[in-house]
Design an enzyme around this catalytic site. Structure first.
Site, PDB file in Angstrom:
ATOM      1  N   CYS A 234       0.800  -1.226   0.000  1.00 25.67           N
ATOM      2  CA  CYS A 234       0.000   0.000   0.000  1.00 25.67           C
ATOM      3  C   CYS A 234       0.834   1.278   0.000  1.00 25.67           C
ATOM      4  O   CYS A 234       0.329   2.346  -0.317  1.00 25.67           O
ATOM      5  CB  CYS A 234      -0.965   0.009   1.182  1.00 25.67           C
ATOM      6  SG  CYS A 234      -0.153   0.093   2.783  1.00 25.67           S
TER       7      CYS A 234
ATOM      8  N   HIS B 182      -3.683  11.987  15.206  1.00 24.13           N
ATOM      9  CA  HIS B 182      -4.020  11.100  14.094  1.00 24.13           C
ATOM     10  C   HIS B 182      -2.764  10.365  13.634  1.00 24.13           C
ATOM     11  O   HIS B 182      -1.738  10.987  13.359  1.00 24.13           O
ATOM     12  CB  HIS B 182      -4.586  11.945  12.944  1.00 24.13           C
ATOM     13  CG  HIS B 182      -4.847  11.166  11.696  1.00 24.13           C
ATOM     14  ND1 HIS B 182      -5.974  10.396  11.530  1.00 24.13           N
ATOM     15  CD2 HIS B 182      -4.123  11.041  10.555  1.00 24.13           C
ATOM     16  CE1 HIS B 182      -5.932   9.823  10.332  1.00 24.13           C
ATOM     17  NE2 HIS B 182      -4.825  10.199   9.716  1.00 24.13           N
TER      18      HIS B 182
ATOM     19  N   HIS C  14      -5.143   4.860   9.548  1.00 24.21           N
ATOM     20  CA  HIS C  14      -6.400   4.117   9.591  1.00 24.21           C
ATOM     21  C   HIS C  14      -6.114   2.628   9.790  1.00 24.21           C
ATOM     22  O   HIS C  14      -5.001   2.165   9.554  1.00 24.21           O
ATOM     23  CB  HIS C  14      -7.207   4.330   8.307  1.00 24.21           C
ATOM     24  CG  HIS C  14      -7.757   5.716   8.185  1.00 24.21           C
ATOM     25  ND1 HIS C  14      -7.038   6.739   7.612  1.00 24.21           N
ATOM     26  CD2 HIS C  14      -8.938   6.252   8.582  1.00 24.21           C
ATOM     27  CE1 HIS C  14      -7.756   7.857   7.657  1.00 24.21           C
ATOM     28  NE2 HIS C  14      -8.917   7.591   8.241  1.00 24.21           N
TER      29      HIS C  14
ATOM     30  N   ASP D  51      -7.826  -6.133   6.242  1.00 26.86           N
ATOM     31  CA  ASP D  51      -7.161  -6.971   5.236  1.00 26.86           C
ATOM     32  C   ASP D  51      -5.704  -7.280   5.592  1.00 26.86           C
ATOM     33  O   ASP D  51      -4.874  -7.499   4.719  1.00 26.86           O
ATOM     34  CB  ASP D  51      -7.241  -6.310   3.854  1.00 26.86           C
ATOM     35  CG  ASP D  51      -6.631  -4.908   3.855  1.00 26.86           C
ATOM     36  OD1 ASP D  51      -6.056  -4.504   4.896  1.00 26.86           O
ATOM     37  OD2 ASP D  51      -6.728  -4.222   2.830  1.00 26.86           O
TER      38      ASP D  51
ATOM     39  N   ARG E 105      -4.783  -4.457   9.537  1.00 32.94           N
ATOM     40  CA  ARG E 105      -3.701  -3.667   8.927  1.00 32.94           C
ATOM     41  C   ARG E 105      -3.770  -2.240   9.458  1.00 32.94           C
ATOM     42  O   ARG E 105      -4.645  -1.467   9.069  1.00 32.94           O
ATOM     43  CB  ARG E 105      -3.829  -3.670   7.397  1.00 32.94           C
ATOM     44  CG  ARG E 105      -2.826  -2.726   6.708  1.00 32.94           C
ATOM     45  CD  ARG E 105      -2.772  -2.946   5.201  1.00 32.94           C
ATOM     46  NE  ARG E 105      -4.060  -2.734   4.548  1.00 32.94           N
ATOM     47  CZ  ARG E 105      -4.423  -1.593   3.933  1.00 32.94           C
ATOM     48  NH1 ARG E 105      -3.606  -0.567   3.876  1.00 32.94           N
ATOM     49  NH2 ARG E 105      -5.608  -1.499   3.357  1.00 32.94           N
TER      50      ARG E 105
ATOM     51  N   CYS F 113      -2.561   1.017   9.017  1.00 36.92           N
ATOM     52  CA  CYS F 113      -1.940   1.712   7.891  1.00 36.92           C
ATOM     53  C   CYS F 113      -1.550   3.105   8.384  1.00 36.92           C
ATOM     54  O   CYS F 113      -2.395   3.975   8.554  1.00 36.92           O
ATOM     55  CB  CYS F 113      -2.957   1.776   6.748  1.00 36.92           C
ATOM     56  SG  CYS F 113      -2.323   2.525   5.256  1.00 36.92           S
TER      57      CYS F 113
END
Ligand code: FE
Length: 149
Positions: free
Chosen positions: A82, A119, A122, A126, A134, A136
Site C-alpha cells: 500500500c 491522528h 487508519h 485486510d 492492517r 496503515c
C-alpha cells in the site's frame, strides 16, 4: 521533518509516561514541525511510497512522534504494497485508539495515539494473521528506535 525540534522543544514528549495528554491544537502547532502537525492534528495523509518507513525493516520500537508513546514493535510490521508502514497489532491494548471516520465520503476507522490523541492513520481488515488487521500508518508521525544490541 525536523525530529530534533519536535523532541527538544516538546515538554510533553516522554517514552515512559503513559498518562493521557490534553493539549490544544494551538499549542501543538507551536511545538510540532509543520509537516508533523498537518498529519497529527489536521489528519492529512502523506503520499504513498513517500514516507521513511513504508519499506523499512529495522528491528526495534516505533514511538508516536508527537508524544513519545510506544506504538508498535517491528515484529508486528509486515511488507504491504500500500505504500505506508503497516502493522498487524499495536504494542499494547491502549497504545492506540480506534474511532469512526466519515470524512471524504467513506466510512473508515481512524487510529489515534492512545496518549496524545494525534491522528496516526487508519486500520483495515485486510491484514495478515494472527490478527487480520492492517494498521496503515503515516511515517511522519512515527519515530523508530532500534533495539540496543
Ligand atoms: Fe502520541
Amino acid at each position: 521533518m525536523n525530529k530534533e525540534k519536535n523532541i527538544s522543544g516538546n515538554p510533553y514528549y516522554s517514552r515512559t509516561v503513559t498518562t493521557a495528554l490534553k493539549v490544544s491544537d494551538e499549542e501543538w502547532k507551536n511545538i510540532l514541525s509543520d509537516s508533523v502537525y498537518q498529519v497529527a492534528r489536521n489528519k492529512e495523509t502523506e503520499y504513498a511510497f513517500s514516507g521513511k518507513y513504508w519499506n523499512f525493516e529495522g528491528t526495534g520500537t516505533y514511538y508516536c512522534a508527537v508524544c513519545g508513546n510506544a506504538l508498535f514493535r517491528s515484529d508486528s510490521k509486515f511488507a504491504s504494497s500500500c505504500g505506508w508502514p503497516s502493522f498487524f497489532e499495536s504494542i499494547r491494548k491502549n497504545s492506540t485508539v480506534n474511532v469512526e471516520d466519515r470524512s471524504h465520503g467513506m466510512t473508515r476507522t481512524e487510529v489515534l495515539c492512545g496518549r496524545c490523541g494525534s491522528h496516526l492513520g487508519h486500520i483495515f481488515d485486510d491484514g495478515p494473521p494472527p490478527t487480520g488487521k492492517r494498521y496503515c500508518m503515516n511515517s511522519i508521525v512515527l519515530d523508530f528506535e532500534p533495539d540496543k544490541k
